[in-house]
Scaffold this motif. Structure first.
Motif, PDB file in Angstrom:
ATOM      1  N   UNK A   1       0.830  -1.201   0.000  1.00 53.14           N
ATOM      2  CA  UNK A   1       0.000   0.000   0.000  1.00 53.14           C
ATOM      3  C   UNK A   1       0.866   1.255   0.000  1.00 53.14           C
ATOM      4  N   UNK A   2       1.975   1.209   0.726  1.00 53.62           N
ATOM      5  CA  UNK A   2       2.848   2.379   0.842  1.00 53.62           C
ATOM      6  C   UNK A   2       3.606   2.692  -0.450  1.00 53.62           C
ATOM      7  N   UNK A   3       4.107   1.668  -1.116  1.00 54.99           N
ATOM      8  CA  UNK A   3       4.928   1.898  -2.312  1.00 54.99           C
ATOM      9  C   UNK A   3       4.143   2.600  -3.426  1.00 54.99           C
ATOM     10  N   UNK A   4       2.913   2.173  -3.753  1.00 54.82           N
ATOM     11  CA  UNK A   4       2.168   2.922  -4.775  1.00 54.82           C
ATOM     12  C   UNK A   4       1.852   4.365  -4.358  1.00 54.82           C
ATOM     13  N   UNK A   5       1.606   4.593  -3.083  1.00 61.30           N
ATOM     14  CA  UNK A   5       1.351   5.956  -2.616  1.00 61.30           C
ATOM     15  C   UNK A   5       2.603   6.818  -2.776  1.00 61.30           C
ATOM     16  N   UNK A   6       3.755   6.249  -2.493  1.00 58.40           N
ATOM     17  CA  UNK A   6       5.021   6.953  -2.667  1.00 58.40           C
ATOM     18  C   UNK A   6       5.309   7.199  -4.144  1.00 58.40           C
TER      19      UNK A   6
END
Length: 126
Positions: free
Chosen positions: A31-36
């Motif tokens: 979830x964090x990587x696509x947001x970044x």
């Protein structure tokens, strides 16, 4: 034989916790990587307003997950990740495209390393 019940139950509990934490880490990092990445894409397009809004969403997710990660992830890994996230925030505020891209890649790499270090594998057991 009875003397083995308690150690086996403890061992089973350790493995259950490990599998659960590994699953949580995989799910949250994915979830964090696509947001970044979304923040980085806005920054590359020099759309700083959307990049800032996207980064705020990333930070909200990060702060939520960070509080759980602190229970089971090595503190030095967490400090390194926290420094990278803070540096990324500073670069974004300065609107420095080169540094934003570099820190986004660095933070992404650290997040991927986090999942590798917490995988349920034989070499992590030994």
């Amino acid at each position: 034989m009875r003397s083995l019940y308690i150690p086996l139950i403890c061992l089973l509990l350790v493995f259950v916790f490990w599998i659960t934490s590994s699953s949580y880490t995989d799910r949250t990092v994915n979830t964090l990587i696509p947001a970044l990445e979304e923040t980085r894409v806005f920054a590359v397009a020099e759309d700083w307003e959307n990049a800032s809004a996207s980064h705020d969403r990333f930070l909200q997710l990060w702060n939520e997950y960070y509080s759980v990660y602190c229970y089971y992830i090595n503190s030095s890994d967490m400090e390194e990740l926290q420094r990278s996230v803070a540096c990324f925030s500073g670069c974004l505020e300065a609107k420095d495209l080169g540094l934003v891209c570099r820190e986004a890649e660095n933070t992404t790499a650290l997040l991927k390393d986090l999942t590798i270090e917490n995988e349920f594998r034989a070499d992590n057991i030994l």
